[in-house]
Design a protein around this motif. Sequence first.
Motif, PDB file in Angstrom:
ATOM      1  N   VAL A 226      -8.895   2.728  -9.418  1.00 32.29           N
ATOM      2  CA  VAL A 226      -7.682   2.261  -8.747  1.00 32.29           C
ATOM      3  C   VAL A 226      -6.470   3.083  -9.180  1.00 32.29           C
ATOM      4  O   VAL A 226      -6.266   3.336 -10.368  1.00 32.29           O
ATOM      5  CB  VAL A 226      -7.448   0.768  -9.047  1.00 32.29           C
ATOM      6  CG1 VAL A 226      -6.106   0.309  -8.489  1.00 32.29           C
ATOM      7  CG2 VAL A 226      -8.574  -0.068  -8.465  1.00 32.29           C
TER       8      VAL A 226
ATOM      9  N   LEU B 224      -7.371   2.124  -3.595  1.00 35.90           N
ATOM     10  CA  LEU B 224      -6.599   0.887  -3.689  1.00 35.90           C
ATOM     11  C   LEU B 224      -7.342  -0.178  -4.490  1.00 35.90           C
ATOM     12  O   LEU B 224      -6.719  -0.992  -5.187  1.00 35.90           O
ATOM     13  CB  LEU B 224      -6.283   0.361  -2.290  1.00 35.90           C
ATOM     14  CG  LEU B 224      -5.298   1.198  -1.463  1.00 35.90           C
ATOM     15  CD1 LEU B 224      -5.327   0.774  -0.003  1.00 35.90           C
ATOM     16  CD2 LEU B 224      -3.877   1.074  -2.019  1.00 35.90           C
ATOM     17  N   SER B 225      -8.667  -0.204  -4.380  1.00 34.44           N
ATOM     18  CA  SER B 225      -9.465  -1.125  -5.185  1.00 34.44           C
ATOM     19  C   SER B 225     -10.876  -0.576  -5.304  1.00 34.44           C
ATOM     20  O   SER B 225     -11.323   0.218  -4.473  1.00 34.44           O
ATOM     21  CB  SER B 225      -9.491  -2.534  -4.562  1.00 34.44           C
ATOM     22  OG  SER B 225     -10.253  -2.545  -3.370  1.00 34.44           O
TER      23      SER B 225
ATOM     24  N   VAL C 149      -6.475   2.604   6.276  1.00 36.50           N
ATOM     25  CA  VAL C 149      -7.124   1.934   5.151  1.00 36.50           C
ATOM     26  C   VAL C 149      -8.558   1.604   5.533  1.00 36.50           C
ATOM     27  O   VAL C 149      -8.817   1.040   6.599  1.00 36.50           O
ATOM     28  CB  VAL C 149      -6.360   0.654   4.747  1.00 36.50           C
ATOM     29  CG1 VAL C 149      -7.081  -0.062   3.607  1.00 36.50           C
ATOM     30  CG2 VAL C 149      -4.935   0.984   4.347  1.00 36.50           C
TER      31      VAL C 149
ATOM     32  N   TYR D   4      -6.733   7.797  -1.591  1.00 40.37           N
ATOM     33  CA  TYR D   4      -6.085   7.073  -2.686  1.00 40.37           C
ATOM     34  C   TYR D   4      -6.850   5.767  -2.849  1.00 40.37           C
ATOM     35  O   TYR D   4      -7.039   5.016  -1.893  1.00 40.37           O
ATOM     36  CB  TYR D   4      -4.615   6.795  -2.368  1.00 40.37           C
ATOM     37  CG  TYR D   4      -3.885   5.998  -3.430  1.00 40.37           C
ATOM     38  CD1 TYR D   4      -3.307   6.631  -4.521  1.00 40.37           C
ATOM     39  CD2 TYR D   4      -3.774   4.608  -3.328  1.00 40.37           C
ATOM     40  CE1 TYR D   4      -2.633   5.896  -5.493  1.00 40.37           C
ATOM     41  CE2 TYR D   4      -3.100   3.875  -4.293  1.00 40.37           C
ATOM     42  CZ  TYR D   4      -2.535   4.526  -5.376  1.00 40.37           C
ATOM     43  OH  TYR D   4      -1.874   3.805  -6.340  1.00 40.37           O
TER      44      TYR D   4
ATOM     45  N   ARG E 174       2.482   1.792  -3.362  1.00 49.37           N
ATOM     46  CA  ARG E 174       1.524   2.136  -4.422  1.00 49.37           C
ATOM     47  C   ARG E 174       1.191   3.619  -4.405  1.00 49.37           C
ATOM     48  O   ARG E 174       1.190   4.278  -5.448  1.00 49.37           O
ATOM     49  CB  ARG E 174       0.257   1.292  -4.270  1.00 49.37           C
ATOM     50  CG  ARG E 174       0.458  -0.157  -4.667  1.00 49.37           C
ATOM     51  CD  ARG E 174      -0.768  -0.998  -4.367  1.00 49.37           C
ATOM     52  NE  ARG E 174      -1.922  -0.580  -5.160  1.00 49.37           N
ATOM     53  CZ  ARG E 174      -3.135  -1.123  -5.048  1.00 49.37           C
ATOM     54  NH1 ARG E 174      -3.328  -2.109  -4.179  1.00 49.37           N
ATOM     55  NH2 ARG E 174      -4.132  -0.701  -5.813  1.00 49.37           N
TER      56      ARG E 174
ATOM     57  N   SER F 194       0.811  -1.223   0.000  1.00 49.29           N
ATOM     58  CA  SER F 194       0.000   0.000   0.000  1.00 49.29           C
ATOM     59  C   SER F 194       0.843   1.272   0.000  1.00 49.29           C
ATOM     60  O   SER F 194       0.607   2.180  -0.809  1.00 49.29           O
ATOM     61  CB  SER F 194      -0.964   0.008   1.188  1.00 49.29           C
ATOM     62  OG  SER F 194      -1.893  -1.036   1.086  1.00 49.29           O
TER      63      SER F 194
END
Length: 234
Positions: free
Chosen positions: A83, A60-61, A37, A58, A13, A10
């Motif tokens: 994403v 992530l999925s 998260v 942000y 990314r 994470s």
Amino acid sequence: MTKVNPTQDSPARVLGHPLFKDAPAEVARLLLRDAAVLHAEDGDTLFREGEDAVEYLYVLSGGVEVLRHTQDGLDRVFHIFRVGQLLAETAMFMTHGRYPMNARAHGDAIVLCLKRTGLQAACRIWPDLAMRLLARLSDRVYQRVNEVEWFSDSTAAQRLADYLLRLRPGEDSTVRLPLTQRQLAAHLGVRAETLSRLLADWVTQGRIAGARRDWILLDPAFLDDLAQPVRRRF
């Protein structure tokens, strides 16, 4: 919404995002300080218009849509973030300190919540980040100016044709609308009845086929010719 443990990749990314790429270690620590998260289910609200803008996200999925509620009770969706994209980072610098829109999960989503204080502190010690943010904001202002002109100078048919073509993945003729037809009408600035009539007319003419959210562009050249006059070269 529930907090979940971040995966090992994470931090890498989010730090690989163009805004943060090659950030010094001290800046990276500031950006990730107190990050959390969250897992959000479809339709969960991540923040509301008018709330204190203390975090940016942000993805992530999944996806996150930003929207406003119109006076007639519709949801006008401005953009769906996917994403690898950041949202609400520019809200961290607004003088009123509040979110200008609502954000909610578009399908199940996992987001990394990053703090306003860390972003502002990182800008103070790493000018490259401030310059990247300024360029990003300038590009968005330019895009919004073009959108105002687009809405004032284009017809409903031209807007819909352009929208459908932008959804097309490569040369594939199959598209899936990410919005309901009522939401799409609000997004395009047309009446729901007008949108429904246009789709029905194009089905009758053999330009498109489908229903609800799933469509096949049978005559993309027709749509392209229709949209071309209102497109800008840059």
